[in-house]
Design an enzyme around this catalytic site. Structure first.
Site, PDB file in Angstrom:
ATOM      1  N   ASP A 106       0.822  -1.212   0.000  1.00  0.00           N
ATOM      2  CA  ASP A 106       0.000   0.000   0.000  1.00  0.00           C
ATOM      3  C   ASP A 106       0.854   1.259   0.000  1.00  0.00           C
ATOM      4  OD1 ASP A 106       1.001  -0.280   2.543  1.00  0.00           O
ATOM      5  OD2 ASP A 106      -0.926  -0.083   3.569  1.00  0.00           O
ATOM      6  N   LYS A 157       5.591   4.716  18.652  1.00  0.00           N
ATOM      7  CA  LYS A 157       4.889   5.926  19.089  1.00  0.00           C
ATOM      8  C   LYS A 157       5.610   6.659  20.238  1.00  0.00           C
ATOM      9  CE  LYS A 157       0.544   4.315  17.342  1.00  0.00           C
ATOM     10  NZ  LYS A 157      -0.643   3.552  17.593  1.00  0.00           N
ATOM     11  N   ASP A 217       1.503   6.102   2.127  1.00  0.00           N
ATOM     12  CA  ASP A 217       0.762   4.835   2.121  1.00  0.00           C
ATOM     13  C   ASP A 217      -0.715   5.192   2.071  1.00  0.00           C
ATOM     14  OD1 ASP A 217      -0.735   4.216   4.778  1.00  0.00           O
ATOM     15  OD2 ASP A 217       1.143   5.113   5.407  1.00  0.00           O
TER      16      ASP A 217
HETATM   17  P1  GTP Z   1      -5.741  -1.960   7.977  1.00  0.00           P
HETATM   18  O1  GTP Z   1      -6.727  -3.060   8.272  1.00  0.00           O
HETATM   19  O2  GTP Z   1      -6.444  -0.699   7.566  1.00  0.00           O
HETATM   20  O3  GTP Z   1      -4.725  -1.745   9.067  1.00  0.00           O
HETATM   21  O4  GTP Z   1      -4.910  -2.349   6.648  1.00  0.00           O
HETATM   22  P2  GTP Z   1      -4.052  -3.632   6.285  1.00  0.00           P
HETATM   23  O5  GTP Z   1      -4.841  -4.862   6.593  1.00  0.00           O
HETATM   24  O6  GTP Z   1      -3.619  -3.478   4.876  1.00  0.00           O
HETATM   25  O7  GTP Z   1      -2.837  -3.579   7.286  1.00  0.00           O
HETATM   26  P3  GTP Z   1      -1.501  -2.722   7.152  1.00  0.00           P
HETATM   27  O8  GTP Z   1      -1.803  -1.415   6.536  1.00  0.00           O
HETATM   28  O9  GTP Z   1      -0.826  -2.710   8.453  1.00  0.00           O
HETATM   29  O10 GTP Z   1      -0.652  -3.632   6.148  1.00  0.00           O
HETATM   30  C1  GTP Z   1       0.495  -3.188   5.489  1.00  0.00           C
HETATM   31  C2  GTP Z   1       0.674  -4.048   4.240  1.00  0.00           C
HETATM   32  O11 GTP Z   1       0.847  -5.417   4.612  1.00  0.00           O
HETATM   33  C3  GTP Z   1      -0.532  -4.000   3.323  1.00  0.00           C
HETATM   34  O12 GTP Z   1      -0.068  -3.965   2.006  1.00  0.00           O
HETATM   35  C4  GTP Z   1      -1.273  -5.283   3.624  1.00  0.00           C
HETATM   36  O13 GTP Z   1      -1.963  -5.793   2.485  1.00  0.00           O
HETATM   37  C5  GTP Z   1      -0.147  -6.217   4.007  1.00  0.00           C
HETATM   38  N1  GTP Z   1      -0.568  -7.224   4.994  1.00  0.00           N
HETATM   39  C6  GTP Z   1      -0.952  -6.988   6.266  1.00  0.00           C
HETATM   40  N2  GTP Z   1      -1.245  -8.151   6.877  1.00  0.00           N
HETATM   41  C7  GTP Z   1      -1.035  -9.134   5.977  1.00  0.00           C
HETATM   42  C8  GTP Z   1      -1.165 -10.560   6.017  1.00  0.00           C
HETATM   43  O14 GTP Z   1      -1.552 -11.159   7.015  1.00  0.00           O
HETATM   44  N3  GTP Z   1      -0.858 -11.238   4.866  1.00  0.00           N
HETATM   45  C9  GTP Z   1      -0.431 -10.607   3.742  1.00  0.00           C
HETATM   46  N4  GTP Z   1      -0.162 -11.354   2.666  1.00  0.00           N
HETATM   47  N5  GTP Z   1      -0.318  -9.263   3.659  1.00  0.00           N
HETATM   48  C10 GTP Z   1      -0.605  -8.537   4.778  1.00  0.00           C
END
Ligand code: GTP
Length: 367
Positions: A106, A157, A217
């Site tokens: 992202d 943080k 992001d």
């Molecule tokens: P929020 O629910 O809004 O926090 O978003 P998110 O689920 O995308 O979590 P976050 O922004 O912390 O994730 C950062 C990146 O890691 C994103 O591109 C997510 O798609 C990816 N990501 C987070 N958790 C996983 C997971 O369990 N598996 C995979 N394959 N990607 C993950």
């Protein structure tokens, strides 16, 4: 080098945008977000891409196929349940026998990957983490480094008294494959909380690659909108985005009909087959997806409107997002006289009565 892109998260902070569209597929200037990341990697010669998926994998696979249309080769790995950032990369272990990139799916950035690789090769640490500066480090996890750029400490943080740096983890890593042996199989594991801190505890070197290149992001609606504004206003530009849409101008794609008495103020991107009626105004930075209609006297200003949406007479959409579903052809309908304000997200399935006014406070109370 290969790259693993993490695209398995649910993107809950972007709801309702991501209710049935994975974050990787949300449109940025009418193209899926992930397409920008793939083109970014390709620009640096990274053509073997592994997509670590979980939530809503089909739209991603259907759009990118084997990657050949984008000049890359894509392998898909789908998790049955979320494995976390490190657990997801562990899944790709058998495909990784050399240093590789791992990227949050992202992040959109102009960070120089060639420079990052050069630094990694000179030092040969277990991992190199790209760092980006932020204005307010107290809401992030910051990364402290020594005079040689080696990571000393991760601080989650920090309070304003504790702040020693404004550099945060940019979500782009180069990892040595041995690091994967530290991640247990089939276990939820995070680089940020589990792997990197444990490397430091054991005196394993982690290098950093600080960069002040553009970085964002798209985790929240505010940032999703900001990215559009940045690209349209030419701020988030690198050669990656300079394919027409990124510059300050008006771009109207084929089949769109703009009434001679409509007003279009740059920078604006209007997708294919849109209809802008007499007396309507589209004021940039704004984007309309394909087949949108803006009725007489309506104003769309600073907003991002997804495909097939209809804006009724004299409605006002200002700095908001109208997110149609990617699963069905019909877009959203904003009835006549509605007023939708800053950072409000109208998701598919929302039913507004004519003359409804939604300003940010109303929206957040309702949610
Ligand atoms: P929020 O629910 O809004 O926090 O978003 P998110 O689920 O995308 O979590 P976050 O922004 O912390 O994730 C950062 C990146 O890691 C994103 O591109 C997510 O798609 C990816 N990501 C987070 N958790 C996983 C997971 O369990 N598996 C995979 N394959 N990607 C993950």
């Amino acid at each position: 080098m290969k790259a693993v892109i993490l695209v398995g998260g649910k993107g809950t902070r972007l709801y309702p945008i991501t209710c049935d569209t994975p974050k990787a597929m949300v449109p940025i200037l009418n193209k899926p977000f992930l397409e920008y990341q793939i083109r970014y990697l390709k620009k640096y010669g990274v053509e073997d891409i592994i997509l670590a998926m979980g939530y809503l994998p089909e739209p991603i696979q259907n759009y990118f196929g084997d990657g050949s249309e984008f000049g890359v080769h894509i392998v898909y790995l789908v998790e049955e349940r979320p494995m976390g950032t490190a657990g997801a990369v562990k899944n790709a272990e058998t495909l990784l026998d050399e240093p590789f990139f791992a990227l949050n799916g992202d992040v959109l950035t102009g960070i120089d990957l060639a420079g990052m690789v050069k630094r990694h090769r000179e030092i040969r640490p277990r991992a190199t983490i790209a760092l980006t500066p932020v204005e307010d480090p107290t809401i992030y996890g910051v990364v402290e480094t020594d005079a040689n750029g080696m990571v000393k400490r991760f601080v989650e943080k920090p309070s304003s008294q504790e702040v020693t740096t404004n550099m945060i983890n940019a979500g782009i890593y180069i990892l040595e494959p041995e690091i994967l042996t530290r991640i247990p199989k089939s276990t939820f594991f995070m680089f940020e909380h589990d792997i990197f801190p444990s490397l430091l505890e054991e005196d394993e070197p982690i290098s950093s690659y600080p960069s002040d290149a553009y970085w964002i992001d798209i985790g929240t609606p505010e940032k999703y909108l900001r990215l559009h504004h940045d690209l349209l206003l030419g701020e988030g530009q690198s050669s990656l985005y300079s394919q027409g849409e990124g510059s300050r101008h008006i771009r109207i794609e084929s089949g769109s009909k703009i009434h001679p008495e409509a007003r279009i103020e740059e920078p604006v991107l209007i997708g294919r087959d849109c209809i802008i009626a007499k007396g309507a105004c589209v004021k940039g930075p704004a984007v309309l997806g394909v087949r949108c209609e803006v009725a007489e006297g309506a104003v769309v200003e600073g907003a991002v409107i997804w495909h097939d949406s209809k804006v009724g007479k004299a409605a006002l959409l200002k700095n908001c997002i109208v997110a149609s579903s990617s699963c069905i052809e019909d877009g959203c309908y904003i009835p006549s006289g509605c007023v939708v304000g800053d950072n409000v997200v109208i998701g598919e399935g929302s039913r507004l009565a004519p003359q409804t006014r939604i300003w940010p406070d109303n929206y957040f109370k309702a949610a």
